[in-house]
Design a protein around this motif. Structure first.
Motif, PDB file in Angstrom:
ATOM      1  N   TYR A 224       0.830  -1.203   0.000  1.00 27.84           N
ATOM      2  CA  TYR A 224       0.000   0.000   0.000  1.00 27.84           C
ATOM      3  C   TYR A 224       0.873   1.266   0.000  1.00 27.84           C
TER       4      TYR A 224
ATOM      5  N   SER B 102      -3.702  12.447  -3.099  1.00 31.35           N
ATOM      6  CA  SER B 102      -5.148  12.317  -3.248  1.00 31.35           C
ATOM      7  C   SER B 102      -5.701  13.621  -3.793  1.00 31.35           C
TER       8      SER B 102
ATOM      9  N   HIS C  29       1.863   4.413  -4.640  1.00 31.92           N
ATOM     10  CA  HIS C  29       1.366   5.772  -4.803  1.00 31.92           C
ATOM     11  C   HIS C  29       0.705   5.866  -6.169  1.00 31.92           C
ATOM     12  N   LYS C  30      -0.382   6.589  -6.235  1.00 27.03           N
ATOM     13  CA  LYS C  30      -1.094   6.714  -7.499  1.00 27.03           C
ATOM     14  C   LYS C  30      -1.291   8.191  -7.819  1.00 27.03           C
TER      15      LYS C  30
ATOM     16  N   HIS D 145       1.669   9.557  -1.127  1.00 22.15           N
ATOM     17  CA  HIS D 145       0.413   9.333  -1.846  1.00 22.15           C
ATOM     18  C   HIS D 145      -0.154  10.697  -2.185  1.00 22.15           C
TER      19      HIS D 145
END
Length: 183
Positions: free
Chosen positions: A23, A116, A27-28, A114
Motif C-alpha cells: 500500500y 489524493s 502511490h497513485k 500518496h
C-alpha cells in the motif's frame, strides 16, 4: 494544520506487513499533474531501496526471526499530512526529516508519498510510513520498540520542530497522548 498519526491497528503477520508495504509503495499520482520519478516519492532507512513489497517485508522480518519475536506487532503504520502546502517531492523530504526520529532509535522504515484529490481540483500529497518495531542498531539492539505515551509526545514535538523550521503549520497537541498507555 498538519497531521501526524500512528495507527493503533496491529500489523502482526507477515502477510499483513507485506500488504501494508505494498500500500505504501503504490502511490497513485493523477495523470493531470507532473509527477517526479519514484526516487522522489519513496524513501527507505535501514532497508534496501526496492519497489518489491515482498523483498522489503522479508528484510524487516529477518530481524524479528533472528531475535525470536514472531507473532508480535511487526510494524507501525504512520501517516503525515501537511495541509496540502507541499509538492510530492517536498512532502517526501519533510516526511523523511520527521522520520529521522525513528532512525535515531535504530528502527528501519519505508515511506511513500500518496497524492489524493480533494474538492475535485486540489492535489493533496501526504506521506505513509511503515516502521519496523525491531530495533536493529544502537544500545537497545535486539529489543522491541513500542510507542508509549512519552514516545508519542516526543515524536509529536520532533515533528513540530521540523515543521516550524520549514514554516509549515504545526500539529496540535492531542490529549490522547496522555490517556492511552501505548499503541
Amino acid at each position: 494544520m498538519s497531521i501526524l498519526r500512528v495507527f493503533p491497528g496491529k500489523i502482526d503477520s507477515p502477510e499483513k506487513l507485506r500488504r501494508k508495504i505494498q500500500y505504501v509503495l503504490s502511490h497513485k499520482p493523477f495523470d493531470k499533474i507532473q509527477c517526479e520519478s519514484d526516487e522522489h516519492l519513496i524513501k527507505t532507512y535501514g532497508l534496501p531501496y526496492s519497489k518489491n513489497p515482498a523483498q522489503i517485508s522479508e528484510f524487516m522480518l529477518f530481524s524479528h526471526n533472528a531475535f525470536g519475536r514472531k507473532g508480535q506487532r511487526l510494524a507501525y503504520h504512520i501517516l503525515m499530512d501537511f495541509a496540502g502546502l507541499l509538492s510530492p517531492t517536498e512532502a517526501n523530504i519533510i516526511g523523511f526529516a520527521i522520520n529521522q526520529f525513528l532512525a535515531e532509535r535504530g528502527l528501519q522504515f519505508v515511506q511513500g508519498v500518496h497524492i489524493s484529490k480533494k474538492n475535485c481540483t486540489l492535489y493533496w500529497p501526504h506521506v505513509h510510513t511503515i516502521c519496523n518495531t525491531q530495533i536493529v542498531r544502537g544500545r537497545n539492539f535486539g529489543k522491541k520498540f513500542h510507542f508509549y505515551k512519552r514516545d508519542l509526545l516526543d515524536f509529536h514535538n520532533w515533528a513540530n520542530c521540523i515543521l516550524q523550521k520549514n514554516h509549515l503549520p504545526t500539529i496540535p497537541k492531542k490529549e490522547d497522548y496522555f490517556n492511552d498507555t501505548h499503541y
